[in-house]
Enzyme design. Structure first.
Site, PDB file in Angstrom:
ATOM      1  N   CYS A   1      -0.953   5.722  10.287  1.00 14.18           N
ATOM      2  CA  CYS A   1       0.285   5.037  10.681  1.00 14.18           C
ATOM      3  C   CYS A   1      -0.023   3.684  11.301  1.00 14.18           C
ATOM      4  O   CYS A   1      -0.828   3.583  12.218  1.00 14.18           O
ATOM      5  CB  CYS A   1       1.042   5.825  11.732  1.00 14.18           C
ATOM      6  SG  CYS A   1       1.530   7.444  11.240  1.00 14.18           S
TER       7      CYS A   1
ATOM      8  N   CYS B   1       6.339  -7.163   6.561  1.00 15.46           N
ATOM      9  CA  CYS B   1       7.445  -6.687   7.393  1.00 15.46           C
ATOM     10  C   CYS B   1       7.872  -7.809   8.336  1.00 15.46           C
ATOM     11  O   CYS B   1       7.041  -8.589   8.795  1.00 15.46           O
ATOM     12  CB  CYS B   1       6.995  -5.473   8.199  1.00 15.46           C
ATOM     13  SG  CYS B   1       8.336  -4.623   9.054  1.00 15.46           S
TER      14      CYS B   1
ATOM     15  N   CYS C   1       6.487  -5.510  15.304  1.00 15.21           N
ATOM     16  CA  CYS C   1       6.196  -4.561  16.393  1.00 15.21           C
ATOM     17  C   CYS C   1       4.761  -4.829  16.858  1.00 15.21           C
ATOM     18  O   CYS C   1       3.854  -4.973  16.035  1.00 15.21           O
ATOM     19  CB  CYS C   1       6.360  -3.126  15.905  1.00 15.21           C
ATOM     20  SG  CYS C   1       8.044  -2.784  15.334  1.00 15.21           S
TER      21      CYS C   1
ATOM     22  N   GLU D   1       0.815  -1.206   0.000  1.00 12.81           N
ATOM     23  CA  GLU D   1       0.000   0.000   0.000  1.00 12.81           C
ATOM     24  C   GLU D   1       0.857   1.268   0.000  1.00 12.81           C
ATOM     25  O   GLU D   1       1.949   1.294   0.546  1.00 12.81           O
ATOM     26  CB  GLU D   1      -0.926   0.006   1.224  1.00 12.81           C
ATOM     27  CG  GLU D   1      -1.923  -1.155   1.170  1.00 12.81           C
ATOM     28  CD  GLU D   1      -3.000  -1.095   2.250  1.00 12.81           C
ATOM     29  OE1 GLU D   1      -4.176  -1.163   1.878  1.00 12.81           O
ATOM     30  OE2 GLU D   1      -2.665  -0.969   3.437  1.00 12.81           O
TER      31      GLU D   1
ATOM     32  N   CYS E   1       3.497   8.538   1.527  1.00 18.81           N
ATOM     33  CA  CYS E   1       4.034   7.532   2.442  1.00 18.81           C
ATOM     34  C   CYS E   1       4.276   6.254   1.632  1.00 18.81           C
ATOM     35  O   CYS E   1       3.345   5.629   1.137  1.00 18.81           O
ATOM     36  CB  CYS E   1       3.023   7.304   3.571  1.00 18.81           C
ATOM     37  SG  CYS E   1       3.585   6.112   4.786  1.00 18.81           S
TER      38      CYS E   1
ATOM     39  N   CYS F   1       1.715  -2.687  15.587  1.00 18.85           N
ATOM     40  CA  CYS F   1       1.640  -2.339  14.159  1.00 18.85           C
ATOM     41  C   CYS F   1       0.928  -3.431  13.366  1.00 18.85           C
ATOM     42  O   CYS F   1       1.277  -4.605  13.450  1.00 18.85           O
ATOM     43  CB  CYS F   1       3.043  -2.123  13.591  1.00 18.85           C
ATOM     44  SG  CYS F   1       3.046  -1.697  11.842  1.00 18.85           S
TER      45      CYS F   1
HETATM   46  N1  SAH Z   1       9.779   0.059   9.774  1.00 22.69           N
HETATM   47  C1  SAH Z   1       9.953   1.486   9.743  1.00 22.69           C
HETATM   48  C2  SAH Z   1       9.020   2.162   8.766  1.00 22.69           C
HETATM   49  C3  SAH Z   1       7.555   2.118   9.148  1.00 22.69           C
HETATM   50  S1  SAH Z   1       7.139   3.691   9.717  1.00 22.69           S
HETATM   51  C4  SAH Z   1       9.799   2.022  11.145  1.00 22.69           C
HETATM   52  O1  SAH Z   1       9.421   1.268  12.017  1.00 22.69           O
HETATM   53  O2  SAH Z   1      10.117   3.182  11.370  1.00 22.69           O
HETATM   54  C5  SAH Z   1       5.563   3.488  10.381  1.00 22.69           C
HETATM   55  C6  SAH Z   1       5.434   4.301  11.670  1.00 22.69           C
HETATM   56  O3  SAH Z   1       4.117   4.109  12.227  1.00 22.69           O
HETATM   57  C7  SAH Z   1       6.408   3.831  12.705  1.00 22.69           C
HETATM   58  O4  SAH Z   1       6.856   4.877  13.496  1.00 22.69           O
HETATM   59  C8  SAH Z   1       5.526   2.892  13.487  1.00 22.69           C
HETATM   60  O5  SAH Z   1       6.079   2.602  14.726  1.00 22.69           O
HETATM   61  C9  SAH Z   1       4.241   3.671  13.553  1.00 22.69           C
HETATM   62  N2  SAH Z   1       3.107   2.813  13.893  1.00 22.69           N
HETATM   63  C10 SAH Z   1       2.981   1.512  13.660  1.00 22.69           C
HETATM   64  N3  SAH Z   1       1.797   1.050  14.096  1.00 22.69           N
HETATM   65  C11 SAH Z   1       1.147   2.115  14.596  1.00 22.69           C
HETATM   66  C12 SAH Z   1      -0.147   2.278  15.165  1.00 22.69           C
HETATM   67  N4  SAH Z   1      -1.004   1.255  15.261  1.00 22.69           N
HETATM   68  N5  SAH Z   1      -0.499   3.501  15.557  1.00 22.69           N
HETATM   69  C13 SAH Z   1       0.343   4.552  15.408  1.00 22.69           C
HETATM   70  N6  SAH Z   1       1.566   4.460  14.864  1.00 22.69           N
HETATM   71  C14 SAH Z   1       1.976   3.249  14.469  1.00 22.69           C
END
Ligand code: SAH
Length: 403
Positions: free
Chosen positions: A385, A156, A160, A136, A149, A163
């Site tokens: 995000c 991935c 995390c 996406e 974005c 996420c």
């Molecule tokens: N793998 C890289 C690029 C992804 S960035 C990284 O981790 O930085 C995506 C961003 O959204 C990251 O800062 C991630 O931690 C944040 N994120 C992921 N899940 C989220 C959620 N459910 N709510 C808010 N932010 C989130």
């Protein structure tokens, strides 16, 4: 057969999508402007994603002439400045060369499977690549400007805990063509060709889509070099942000070779908590991550590191956490981006209260760091995000599409 044609990376087949009107249409309604893909063109070398030297090899291979470098530059201009998708329109190239190129090469775009528009104007495209895998891309308009974005991987590996993308198994890295293709497709949809010098709607790129860009550094770097080239898409490195969960050994190269803005998905101030919510911390703990940040090439007050911090209710959001954060980043030119947790089906966390977020932000701000709270965008289309996920799953070898 010339070398470039036998290179599997160049010769994967993909569908071409006409440019017009990709993303009109009302909120949540699949975009009516998305035309069905034209027939796939297997065996043709994709010119998108190639650098000047590779374009020169192709031009020289088909035309066999000595002006290869000049013609490669012209081709570059058509691809990355004009956004041309067919050879017929490349009128500075001779008819003969255009015909020859059309026999061996194509100009791809990812196929748009679904285009959604949020009530706040955010657009999300689900893209399908030549092998059927999907990822996406999200465009977040902001007045006269906007941020794209971009995804770096299908799925991935980082898992995390908060996420959504992390619940999807990694299928594969995206190629340079597939990464820069997201930018070009967005430009198509926004009608932003030829590449404007100012007043751009697509003014910024963040490598914050699906995937960990520093686990796919070579391909991301190649795509970003194309995006930054000032005879093409021409986005300044100051307008490009690469976000990493903390692949410590790659951070130095990111600064030295790309010089883009760095964002770190920090999210916790102790290894104990970060080990759980950002498991890559077990490999590269906070201390090593902070050392890599302090050593980031080109770091100064005009080029700060952004620390991203997702606000999870009862997990990492106390005033004591905020004070520990300030101690952790002491001396680093930085700003802190607080991200209210965006929910997704089955997520094990909840968003911190507005009061907790405000208190946290005030403490960080009082210590001298900008601490904006990121407004969730595109939540109604699961584009905020951490909400990105595609249905791509790892297929058994026997189920894979033929190459
Ligand atoms: N793998 C890289 C690029 C992804 S960035 C990284 O981790 O930085 C995506 C961003 O959204 C990251 O800062 C991630 O931690 C944040 N994120 C992921 N899940 C989220 C959620 N459910 N709510 C808010 N932010 C989130």
């Amino acid at each position: 057969m010339t070398d470039f044609l036998s290179d599997a990376g160049l010769a994967s087949g993909a569908a071409l999508v006409p440019d017009a009107g990709l993303a009109s249409g009302a909120a949540l309604v699949p975009d009516p402007g998305v035309a069905p893909p034209l027939a796939a063109a297997p065996g043709l070398a994709d010119l998108v994603g190639l650098d000047r030297e590779e374009l020169k090899q192709i031009v020289t291979a088909v035309a066999g002439d000595r002006a290869g470098a000049m013609r490669a530059n012209q081709l570059w201009h058509w691809l990355y400045h004009q956004g041309a998708t067919s050879f017929e329109t490349m009128t500075t190239l001779s008819k003969d060369l255009r015909a020859k190129l059309a026999e061996v090469a194509r100009v791809s775009r990812p196929e748009v499977v679904r285009a959604l528009v949020s009530s706040d104007g955010t657009r999300k495209w689900l893209l399908r690549f030549a092998d059927g895998q999907e990822a996406e891309t999200v465009f977040i308009p902001d007045g006269e400007r906007g941020t794209l974005c971009v995804s770096s991987q299908v799925g991935c590996t980082l898992t995390c805990r908060f996420c959504h993308t992390g619940t999807q198994k990694l299928v594969r890295n995206l190629t340079p063509a597939e990464i820069i293709g997201q930018v070009m497709l967005a430009r198509d949809a926004l009608g932003e060709w030829p590449s404007p010098t100012d007043g751009r709607l697509l003014s910024n790129i963040v490598m914050m889509g699906m995937g960990e860009p520093l686990y796919n550094f070579e391909n991301v770097a190649k795509a970003l070099h194309i995006a930054m080239d000032n005879e093409g898409i021409s986005l300044s490195r100051r307008r490009i942000t690469l976000s990493t969960a903390g692949v410590v050994p790659m951070i130095e190269r990111c600064g030295a070779e790309l010089g883009v803005q760095l964002a770190i998905s920090l999210h916790a101030v102790t290894d104990e908590i970060r080990d759980v919510i950002v498991p890559i911390n077990k490999k590269y703990p906070i201390k090593e991550l902070m050392a890599a940040c302090r050593a980031y090439p080109g770091l100064n007050n005009a080029r700060r590191i952004t620390f991203e911090y997702v606000m999870l209710d009862g997990v990492n959001d106390t005033p004591a956490d905020a004070r520990a954060l300030v101690r952790l980043i002491k001396g680093i030119p930085a700003k802190v981006n607080l991200i209210p947790f965006n929910p997704w089906p089955g997520a094990p966390y909840a968003r911190s209260s507005d009061t907790a977020i405000k208190t946290f932000s005030d403490i960080v701000f009082a210590a001298g760091y900008a601490s904006p709270v990121r407004t969730p965008r595109g939540e109604d289309i699961m584009a905020a995000c951490g909400q990105l996920k595609s249905d791509s799953v790892k297929l058994r070898r026997s189920e894979r599409l033929p190459a």
